[in-house]
Design a protein around this motif. Structure first.
Motif, PDB file in Angstrom:
ATOM      1  N   LEU A 186      63.165  11.200 100.314  1.00 58.26           N
ATOM      2  CA  LEU A 186      62.147  12.280 100.563  1.00 58.26           C
ATOM      3  C   LEU A 186      61.499  12.566  99.067  1.00 58.26           C
ATOM      4  N   THR A 187      60.505  13.255  99.329  1.00 64.43           N
ATOM      5  CA  THR A 187      59.633  13.420  97.882  1.00 64.43           C
ATOM      6  C   THR A 187      59.055  15.049  98.131  1.00 64.43           C
ATOM      7  N   ILE A 188      58.915  15.624  96.941  1.00 65.18           N
ATOM      8  CA  ILE A 188      58.249  16.864  96.879  1.00 65.18           C
ATOM      9  C   ILE A 188      56.851  16.475  96.433  1.00 65.18           C
ATOM     10  N   SER A 189      55.715  17.284  97.497  1.00 65.54           N
ATOM     11  CA  SER A 189      54.595  17.048  97.135  1.00 65.54           C
ATOM     12  C   SER A 189      54.032  18.523  96.845  1.00 65.54           C
ATOM     13  N   ASP A 190      53.284  18.480  95.721  1.00 72.15           N
ATOM     14  CA  ASP A 190      52.548  19.738  95.287  1.00 72.15           C
ATOM     15  C   ASP A 190      51.069  19.833  95.860  1.00 72.15           C
ATOM     16  N   ARG A 191      50.926  18.982  96.778  1.00 72.88           N
ATOM     17  CA  ARG A 191      49.534  19.428  97.471  1.00 72.88           C
ATOM     18  C   ARG A 191      49.628  20.132  98.490  1.00 72.88           C
ATOM     19  N   HIS A 192      48.987  21.040  98.717  1.00 74.26           N
ATOM     20  CA  HIS A 192      48.856  22.147  99.677  1.00 74.26           C
ATOM     21  C   HIS A 192      47.643  21.609 100.887  1.00 74.26           C
ATOM     22  N   PRO A 193      47.943  21.467 102.031  1.00 77.53           N
ATOM     23  CA  PRO A 193      47.000  21.244 103.164  1.00 77.53           C
ATOM     24  C   PRO A 193      45.995  22.004 103.113  1.00 77.53           C
ATOM     25  N   THR A 194      44.704  21.599 103.382  1.00 75.92           N
ATOM     26  CA  THR A 194      43.596  22.471 103.448  1.00 75.92           C
ATOM     27  C   THR A 194      43.399  22.957 104.887  1.00 75.92           C
ATOM     28  N   PRO A 195      42.956  24.020 105.113  1.00 76.34           N
ATOM     29  CA  PRO A 195      42.787  24.432 106.595  1.00 76.34           C
ATOM     30  C   PRO A 195      42.314  23.457 107.687  1.00 76.34           C
ATOM     31  N   SER A 196      41.658  22.622 107.456  1.00 76.59           N
ATOM     32  CA  SER A 196      41.293  21.359 108.525  1.00 76.59           C
ATOM     33  C   SER A 196      42.485  20.496 108.566  1.00 76.59           C
ATOM     34  N   GLN A 197      43.418  20.320 107.545  1.00 74.33           N
ATOM     35  CA  GLN A 197      44.615  19.425 107.973  1.00 74.33           C
ATOM     36  C   GLN A 197      45.761  20.260 108.388  1.00 74.33           C
ATOM     37  N   LYS A 198      45.760  21.412 108.752  1.00 76.64           N
ATOM     38  CA  LYS A 198      46.897  22.201 109.378  1.00 76.64           C
ATOM     39  C   LYS A 198      46.853  21.700 110.891  1.00 76.64           C
TER      40      LYS A 198
END
Length: 81
Positions: free
Chosen positions: A67-79
């Motif tokens: 597994l990996t940790i991602s600092d990237r937060h999804p944008t509203p269109s990606q939810k």
């Protein structure tokens, strides 16, 4: 911002927490006879605090699962809908 994965009840190869417990069992908890529940809790907290200040250990537990940790937060269109 949060992705949930259903894991089997016991899957050390998929669960990074199992790696942390392994570190604790080989460290402070090894060969210790606890006098009471308070002693056990204090020892576990001390061990977790020591691990907390060594991020490479935590990264190693996570890497062992793939597994990996991602600092990237999804944008509203990606939810997900």
């Amino acid at each position: 911002w949060l992705t949930v994965y259903q894991l089997p009840a016991y899957a050390p190869d998929l669960n990074p927490v199992e790696g942390l417990w392994s570190l604790l069992r080989r460290g402070l908890l090894a060969n210790t006879a606890f006098t009471n529940a308070d002693h056990l809790v204090r020892t576990i907290r001390r061990g977790l605090r020591q691990i907390q200040y060594r991020p490479a250990l935590i990264d190693g537990c996570l890497t062992g699962t793939g597994l990996t940790i991602s600092d990237r937060h999804p944008t509203p269109s990606q939810k997900p809908q």
